[in-house]
Design an enzyme around this catalytic site. Structure first.
Site, PDB file in Angstrom:
ATOM      1  N   CYS A  35       6.972  -5.609  15.998  1.00 58.97           N
ATOM      2  CA  CYS A  35       6.568  -4.682  17.068  1.00 58.97           C
ATOM      3  C   CYS A  35       5.139  -5.057  17.485  1.00 58.97           C
ATOM      4  O   CYS A  35       4.304  -5.395  16.643  1.00 58.97           O
ATOM      5  CB  CYS A  35       6.637  -3.248  16.584  1.00 58.97           C
ATOM      6  SG  CYS A  35       8.312  -2.801  16.075  1.00 58.97           S
ATOM      7  N   CYS A  75       3.463   8.362   1.587  1.00 57.29           N
ATOM      8  CA  CYS A  75       3.933   7.382   2.572  1.00 57.29           C
ATOM      9  C   CYS A  75       4.284   6.101   1.813  1.00 57.29           C
ATOM     10  O   CYS A  75       3.411   5.451   1.245  1.00 57.29           O
ATOM     11  CB  CYS A  75       2.820   7.152   3.584  1.00 57.29           C
ATOM     12  SG  CYS A  75       3.277   6.047   4.891  1.00 57.29           S
ATOM     13  N   CYS A  83      -1.260   7.333   7.405  1.00 53.69           N
ATOM     14  CA  CYS A  83       0.158   7.099   7.158  1.00 53.69           C
ATOM     15  C   CYS A  83       0.817   6.433   8.355  1.00 53.69           C
ATOM     16  O   CYS A  83       0.547   6.751   9.501  1.00 53.69           O
ATOM     17  CB  CYS A  83       0.855   8.411   6.870  1.00 53.69           C
ATOM     18  SG  CYS A  83       2.561   8.182   6.472  1.00 53.69           S
ATOM     19  N   CYS A 112       1.928  -3.343  15.803  1.00 60.95           N
ATOM     20  CA  CYS A 112       1.994  -3.068  14.362  1.00 60.95           C
ATOM     21  C   CYS A 112       1.443  -4.240  13.572  1.00 60.95           C
ATOM     22  O   CYS A 112       1.937  -5.371  13.707  1.00 60.95           O
ATOM     23  CB  CYS A 112       3.437  -2.800  13.957  1.00 60.95           C
ATOM     24  SG  CYS A 112       3.652  -2.619  12.178  1.00 60.95           S
ATOM     25  N   CYS A 155       7.089  -7.360   7.561  1.00 57.45           N
ATOM     26  CA  CYS A 155       8.257  -6.895   8.309  1.00 57.45           C
ATOM     27  C   CYS A 155       8.638  -7.974   9.303  1.00 57.45           C
ATOM     28  O   CYS A 155       7.775  -8.644   9.866  1.00 57.45           O
ATOM     29  CB  CYS A 155       7.934  -5.597   9.047  1.00 57.45           C
ATOM     30  SG  CYS A 155       9.339  -4.935   9.972  1.00 57.45           S
ATOM     31  N   GLU A 165       0.833  -1.196   0.000  1.00 60.37           N
ATOM     32  CA  GLU A 165       0.000   0.000   0.000  1.00 60.37           C
ATOM     33  C   GLU A 165       0.870   1.250   0.000  1.00 60.37           C
ATOM     34  O   GLU A 165       1.945   1.266   0.589  1.00 60.37           O
ATOM     35  CB  GLU A 165      -0.884   0.007   1.247  1.00 60.37           C
ATOM     36  CG  GLU A 165      -1.786  -1.197   1.324  1.00 60.37           C
ATOM     37  CD  GLU A 165      -2.532  -1.282   2.653  1.00 60.37           C
ATOM     38  OE1 GLU A 165      -2.420  -0.356   3.460  1.00 60.37           O
ATOM     39  OE2 GLU A 165      -3.219  -2.287   2.851  1.00 60.37           O
TER      40      GLU A 165
HETATM   41  N1  SAH Z   1       9.566   0.134  10.172  1.00 60.77           N
HETATM   42  C1  SAH Z   1       9.693   1.526  10.269  1.00 60.77           C
HETATM   43  C2  SAH Z   1       8.812   2.294   9.306  1.00 60.77           C
HETATM   44  C3  SAH Z   1       7.425   1.770   9.075  1.00 60.77           C
HETATM   45  S1  SAH Z   1       6.320   1.884  10.432  1.00 60.77           S
HETATM   46  C4  SAH Z   1       9.461   1.991  11.678  1.00 60.77           C
HETATM   47  O1  SAH Z   1       9.067   1.195  12.514  1.00 60.77           O
HETATM   48  O2  SAH Z   1       9.737   3.153  11.947  1.00 60.77           O
HETATM   49  C5  SAH Z   1       5.886   3.609  10.386  1.00 60.77           C
HETATM   50  C6  SAH Z   1       5.359   4.144  11.699  1.00 60.77           C
HETATM   51  O3  SAH Z   1       4.038   3.655  11.990  1.00 60.77           O
HETATM   52  C7  SAH Z   1       6.230   3.745  12.874  1.00 60.77           C
HETATM   53  O4  SAH Z   1       6.449   4.818  13.741  1.00 60.77           O
HETATM   54  C8  SAH Z   1       5.369   2.704  13.512  1.00 60.77           C
HETATM   55  O5  SAH Z   1       5.740   2.537  14.833  1.00 60.77           O
HETATM   56  C9  SAH Z   1       3.976   3.245  13.324  1.00 60.77           C
HETATM   57  N2  SAH Z   1       2.921   2.266  13.530  1.00 60.77           N
HETATM   58  C10 SAH Z   1       2.963   0.949  13.289  1.00 60.77           C
HETATM   59  N3  SAH Z   1       1.791   0.358  13.647  1.00 60.77           N
HETATM   60  C11 SAH Z   1       1.002   1.324  14.122  1.00 60.77           C
HETATM   61  C12 SAH Z   1      -0.332   1.336  14.640  1.00 60.77           C
HETATM   62  N4  SAH Z   1      -1.074   0.237  14.722  1.00 60.77           N
HETATM   63  N5  SAH Z   1      -0.833   2.526  15.032  1.00 60.77           N
HETATM   64  C13 SAH Z   1      -0.092   3.650  14.925  1.00 60.77           C
HETATM   65  N6  SAH Z   1       1.167   3.699  14.449  1.00 60.77           N
HETATM   66  C14 SAH Z   1       1.715   2.546  14.051  1.00 60.77           C
HETATM   67 FE1  SF4 Z   2       8.288  -3.371  11.306  1.00 58.69          FE
HETATM   68 FE2  SF4 Z   2       5.946  -2.393  12.077  1.00 58.69          FE
HETATM   69 FE3  SF4 Z   2       7.991  -2.479  13.802  1.00 58.69          FE
HETATM   70 FE4  SF4 Z   2       8.056  -0.716  11.717  1.00 58.69          FE
HETATM   71  S1  SF4 Z   2       6.596  -0.724  13.429  1.00 58.69           S
HETATM   72  S2  SF4 Z   2       9.706  -2.083  12.434  1.00 58.69           S
HETATM   73  S3  SF4 Z   2       6.981  -1.947  10.150  1.00 58.69           S
HETATM   74  S4  SF4 Z   2       6.959  -4.264  12.881  1.00 58.69           S
END
Ligand code: SAH
Ligand code: SF4
Length: 378
Positions: A121, A110, A347, A124, A117, A97
């Site tokens: 996390c 974005c 985003c 996420c 990934c 996306e």
């Molecule tokens: N992997 C990289 C970039 C992609 S994630 C990173 O972790 O920075 C982009 C942003 O979206 C990150 O700050 C991530 O922590 C946030 N994010 C991921 N899942 C989310 C969620 N469910 N709600 C809000 N932000 C989220």
């Molecule tokens: Fe990967 Fe999501 Fe963690 Fe970013 S926030 S590093 S996309 S698992």
């Protein structure tokens, strides 16, 4: 870069120096590279036949050995607030996306760097899908290419800012991400200023140093917690690169490019607000101490829920109280507005429902089926 089926080189993901070598290997003048880059990235032309300042026989030769091929658009939609989302299909059938968020003069794209990934996390949904594969540089820059499509009647600067905050961890796909960033910055490419291109990372310390050596772009760090115990839980890669090392890497990143103006640059610290988990006043105060000697601005992100997520979005009051503590201490702290919620396209919160089998995704897939558009993207 080579399309195995047709044996063609995809010029879309090539940087200027790579394209110069490509033309040199064909016995052609190097300046052809800047001409072709301009056709591709500034005019959106994928057909060599239309590149009229290139000699006819070279155009024919190019068509035999090369191609300009972005991912296929399988679905796109504009939300009520103007947020535009594309679902793109890659070679092999994976989907990613990309989201364009208009905000005043800004049009922020974005961009995704991986399918899924590996870093898992806890908040996420991309992480919950696991890792499928890295995107190629053509697939990464292809997202910018598609968002800038001239045939959509967009202004020439259809994209003013890029944030690598879609799916995936950009620093785990360094060798494809760096060329794509170079094309974004290149005057023959998209000519974006380095302050308007942001890489977001979960905090891979050695790769942050490598990025600093390779390029000067803005850096965002997904912090999400003010101490190691909590961050270990939310961002598991913290066990490998704990906060002390992460903060030192942030300082090194900033020092590398401190200019004569005394280094006004700051790292953006992303902090997703999870109700009762990391959103209490004591967390804000701990964050102040952590960021004491790292020039930073903080972006509080409302948690975007997904099926079976173990968290809830913090209340508005909790977010504002948290913000006030940081602001009162002199830090810049913004709250990200939720955008494009009606198409699940905020985003940094791309959820990739195409992959899972929840009820929400099935409803969404039905919509995709109805609105599926034909013919790819060229
Ligand atoms: N992997 C990289 C970039 C992609 S994630 C990173 O972790 O920075 C982009 C942003 O979206 C990150 O700050 C991530 O922590 C946030 N994010 C991921 N899942 C989310 C969620 N469910 N709600 C809000 N932000 C989220
Ligand atoms: Fe990967 Fe999501 Fe963690 Fe970013 S926030 S590093 S996309 S698992």
């Amino acid at each position: 870069m080579i399309n195995v089926e047709q044996g063609k080189v995809n010029l879309l993901g090539m940087t200027l120096p790579d394209m110069e070598s490509f033309f040199a290997s064909m016995g052609q003048a190097r300046f052809r590279a800047s001409q072709v880059m301009k056709w591709i990235h500034q005019r959106g032309v994928t057909d060599f036949e239309l590149m009229t300042n290139i000699a006819k026989d070279l155009r024919l030769q190019l068509a035999e050995v090369a191609e300009v091929r972005p991912p296929s658009v399988v679905y796109e939609h504009t939300a009520a607030d103007g947020t535009h989302k594309w679902v793109l299909e890659l070679d092999g059938g994976s989907r990613i996306e990309t989201v364009l968020i208009p905000d005043g003069d800004r049009r922020t794209l974005c961009v995704s760097s991986q399918v899924g990934c590996s870093l898992d996390c806890s908040f996420c949904s991309t992480g919950k899908q696991g890792f499928q594969r890295d995107l190629t540089s053509a697939e990464i820059i292809g997202q910018v290419f598609i968002a800038c499509r001239r045939d959509q009647g967009d202004a020439p600067r259809a994209v003013s800012n890029v944030v690598m905050m879609g799916m995936g961890e950009p620093l785990l796909n360094f060798d494809a991400v760096v060329p794509a960033l170079n094309i974004m910055l290149d005057d023959w490419g998209y000519g974006l200023s380095k302050r308007r291109v942001t890489v977001s990372t979960s905090g891979l310390v050695p790769m942050m140093d490598r990025l600093g050596e390779a390029l000067d772009v803005a850096l965002a760090v997904s912090l999400h917690a003010p101490n190691d115990a909590l961050r270990n839980e939310l961002v598991p890669v913290n066990r490998r690169y704990p906060l002390r090392e992460l903060m030192a890497a942030c300082r090194r990143y900033l020092q590398r490019y401190q200019g004569p103006d005394g280094g006004r640059r700051r790292i953006t610290m992303e902090y997703v607000m999870l109700a009762g988990v990391n959103d209490q006043p004591e967390h804000a105060r701990e964050l102040l101490r952590l960021l004491n000697d790292v020039p930073s601005k903080i972006n509080l992100i409302p948690f975007n829920p997904f099926p079976h997520a173990p968290y809830q979005r913090s209340s508005r009051e909790a977010v504002l109280a948290f913000q006030k503590i940081l602001q009162d201490a002199g830090l810049t702290c913004t709250v990200r507005s939720t955008r494009g919620d009606d198409i699940d396209a905020a985003c940094g919160q791309l959820v990739g429902q195409v992959q899972d089998k929840t009820r929400r995704s099935q409803r969404w897939q039905q919509r995709v089926a109805v609105q599926e558009i034909s013919g790819g993207s060229s």
